[in-house]
Design a protein around this motif. Structure first.
Motif, PDB file in Angstrom:
ATOM      1  N   ALA A 227       0.821  -1.211   0.000  1.00 37.48           N
ATOM      2  CA  ALA A 227       0.000   0.000   0.000  1.00 37.48           C
ATOM      3  C   ALA A 227       0.852   1.256   0.000  1.00 37.48           C
ATOM      4  O   ALA A 227       0.335   2.356  -0.246  1.00 37.48           O
ATOM      5  N   ASP A 228       2.164   1.119   0.229  1.00 37.35           N
ATOM      6  CA  ASP A 228       3.054   2.280   0.231  1.00 37.35           C
ATOM      7  C   ASP A 228       3.232   2.861  -1.167  1.00 37.35           C
ATOM      8  O   ASP A 228       3.546   4.047  -1.305  1.00 37.35           O
ATOM      9  N   LEU A 362     -11.259  -7.018   2.825  1.00 40.12           N
ATOM     10  CA  LEU A 362     -10.229  -6.243   2.150  1.00 40.12           C
ATOM     11  C   LEU A 362      -9.725  -5.213   3.150  1.00 40.12           C
ATOM     12  O   LEU A 362     -10.437  -4.269   3.500  1.00 40.12           O
ATOM     13  N   VAL A 363      -8.506  -5.407   3.618  1.00 42.87           N
ATOM     14  CA  VAL A 363      -7.973  -4.663   4.755  1.00 42.87           C
ATOM     15  C   VAL A 363      -7.414  -3.319   4.300  1.00 42.87           C
ATOM     16  O   VAL A 363      -6.534  -3.255   3.427  1.00 42.87           O
ATOM     17  N   GLU A 364      -7.924  -2.263   4.907  1.00 39.08           N
ATOM     18  CA  GLU A 364      -7.470  -0.920   4.580  1.00 39.08           C
ATOM     19  C   GLU A 364      -6.024  -0.729   5.029  1.00 39.08           C
ATOM     20  O   GLU A 364      -5.602  -1.229   6.075  1.00 39.08           O
ATOM     21  N   GLY A 365      -5.252  -0.011   4.203  1.00 37.90           N
ATOM     22  CA  GLY A 365      -3.869   0.273   4.543  1.00 37.90           C
ATOM     23  C   GLY A 365      -2.912  -0.861   4.258  1.00 37.90           C
ATOM     24  O   GLY A 365      -1.764  -0.843   4.733  1.00 37.90           O
ATOM     25  N   ALA A 366      -3.354  -1.837   3.485  1.00 33.19           N
ATOM     26  CA  ALA A 366      -2.492  -2.970   3.140  1.00 33.19           C
ATOM     27  C   ALA A 366      -2.545  -3.224   1.647  1.00 33.19           C
ATOM     28  O   ALA A 366      -3.580  -3.040   0.998  1.00 33.19           O
ATOM     29  N   GLY A 367      -1.415  -3.656   1.112  1.00 32.70           N
ATOM     30  CA  GLY A 367      -1.342  -4.145  -0.245  1.00 32.70           C
ATOM     31  C   GLY A 367      -1.228  -5.653  -0.229  1.00 32.70           C
ATOM     32  O   GLY A 367      -1.939  -6.339   0.506  1.00 32.70           O
ATOM     33  N   HIS A 368      -0.276  -6.171  -0.995  1.00 31.51           N
ATOM     34  CA  HIS A 368      -0.179  -7.621  -1.160  1.00 31.51           C
ATOM     35  C   HIS A 368       0.325  -8.322   0.096  1.00 31.51           C
ATOM     36  O   HIS A 368      -0.019  -9.474   0.334  1.00 31.51           O
ATOM     37  N   GLN A 371      -0.429  -9.559   5.891  1.00 33.88           N
ATOM     38  CA  GLN A 371      -0.149  -9.961   7.268  1.00 33.88           C
ATOM     39  C   GLN A 371       1.108  -9.296   7.821  1.00 33.88           C
ATOM     40  O   GLN A 371       1.340  -9.313   9.033  1.00 33.88           O
ATOM     41  N   GLN A 372       1.912  -8.688   6.951  1.00 34.24           N
ATOM     42  CA  GLN A 372       3.055  -7.919   7.420  1.00 34.24           C
ATOM     43  C   GLN A 372       2.721  -6.423   7.506  1.00 34.24           C
ATOM     44  O   GLN A 372       3.170  -5.734   8.420  1.00 34.24           O
ATOM     45  N   GLU A 373       1.930  -5.939   6.553  1.00 31.45           N
ATOM     46  CA  GLU A 373       1.590  -4.516   6.536  1.00 31.45           C
ATOM     47  C   GLU A 373       0.591  -4.140   7.633  1.00 31.45           C
ATOM     48  O   GLU A 373       0.682  -3.066   8.228  1.00 31.45           O
TER      49      GLU A 373
END
Length: 389
Positions: A227-228, A362-368, A371-373
């Motif tokens: 997401a960065d 669909l988790v906000e603030g995360a990309g692929h 579970q780390q982001e």
């Protein structure tokens, strides 16, 4: 001697090697003891990583799951990390890397650790279809299933004539099944599907021996799929048509003539963005870089080659029409193109492939790298799901 990484493991996560797993000596990270002194055996949760990752990618969710009462098991899968017993020879046999054998690896590990079953199998990225096949083939062992970042639409189909006679191409539902590679190459800006490129002989050397080095390559690759990177604005694709697929970023639909290391370099973060990246610090990234510098990427690339191999797809068609009937859940980052890279797959997963799909998140603030982001959000979703079982 292998470089130590215990110093960057959160306290409470153990590292060990389990021998005799389907020809492998499988390296495993664990949290939570399988048997307490005065309590029955803990239920197990099996975590399966994707590409280019390791068991280490689960480090941020393992302890909370263990604290909730689970024996948490995260292996370096065949072809990865500190697991040994596999060959990285491009010209070697592909059979050990085919999907059914990856399921056999997971099954062997569960039994070797003394569990007749696991409460859930959780798979991320390419670990997602492995988890799906585990639940589809052995629901008695893998009693629930969480798929992350890669929807599962079911086994490859056996197309039927109106008369009911089987026909069709063995590649009909294989990844990247519907892709017209000729049409992609014929676009005004010629393109190539990343999975097709991953199957080439040049792919491993392009990444392992890239000019910027493995550490810088992985930093750019993890950044551009997170997401960065502001270029990630995913949305459903209308079809597998070349112009539709070309809407995805170049880390999925690559510019012809460029390898993945060169592609990722165009989206690399600057120094300030690297410092600001708290979900993957330089010390954490060094763990991945050390393993891939040592092993290369070919072990994981063999999985992609198998996914497009007609004889292995034909083998999977044995289970055409079979569904996942254990409780299931899907989690992905809101900024993850992986949810949509196979048009219609997300809908197929919910409509037909998983008959007991509890929820899609669909988790906000995360990309692929969800579970780390966003580990806190993913952990909460996992625990809520596990409590309902």
């Amino acid at each position: 001697m292998l470089p130590p990484f215990v110093a960057v493991l959160p306290e409470g996560i153990r590292s060990r090697t389990v021998p005799g797993i389907n020809g492998l000596a499988m390296h495993v990270l664990e949290a939570g003891f399988p048997i307490d002194d005065h309590a029955p055996a803990r239920p197990a949760v099996l975590l399966l990583h994707g590409f280019p990752e390791l068991a280490y990618s689960w480090r941020k969710v393992m302890l909370p799951l263990a604290q909730a009462g689970y024996h948490v098991i995260a292996p370096d899968q065949r072809g990865y990390g500190r697991t040994t017993g596999w060959s990285a020879d491009y010209d070697g046999p592909l059979e050990p890397f085919r999907m059914l054998n990856l399921v056999r690896d997971a099954l062997g590990l569960v039994f070797a650790l003394g569990h007749p079953s696991v409460a859930a199998v959780v798979g991320h990225d390419f670990g997602s279809p492995v988890a799906a096949w585990c639940a589809l083939l052995r629901p008695d062992v893998f009693r629930a299933c969480v798929l992350m970042s890669a929807p599962f639409g079911g086994p490859p189909a056996l197309p039927l004539h109106a008369t009911g006679n089987a026909t069709g191409n063995a590649l009909s539902d294989a990844a990247p099944a519907g892709v017209d590679h000729v049409a992609l190459a014929a676009l005004p800006r010629p393109r190539v599907h990343y999975q097709a490129w991953y199957g080439t002989r040049a792919a491993n050397a392009d990444m392992q021996h890239c000019p910027q080095g493995v550490h810088a390559f992985l930093r750019a690759y993890y950044h551009c799929k997170s997401a960065d990177w502001r270029g990630n604005q995913p949305h459903p694709l209308a079809s597998y048509a070349a112009d539709a697929l070309a809407q995805m970023p170049t880390y999925y639909i690559m510019d012809a003539g460029q390898g993945m290391a060169q592609t990722a370099a165009t989206m690399a973060p600057n120094a300030a963005e690297i410092v600001a990246c708290q979900w993957l610090t330089e010390a954490e990234l060094a763990v991945y870089a050390a393993e891939y510098q040592r092993n290369g990427f070919q072990g994981g690339l063999q999985w992609y080659r198998c996914s497009a191999e007609p004889r292995f797809i034909t083998e999977q068609q044995t289970w055409a029409g079979r569904t996942i009937d254990v409780p299931s859940m899907f989690i992905a980052g809101q900024s993850d193109w992986g949810t949509y890279q196979k048009p219609g797959e997300l809908e197929k997963m919910q409509r037909t492939a998983c008959t007991r799909m509890r929820s899609v998140h669909l988790v906000e603030g995360a990309g692929h790298w969800v579970q780390q982001e966003q580990p806190e959000q993913v952990t909460a979703l996992l625990l809520d799901f596990l409590r309902t079982l």
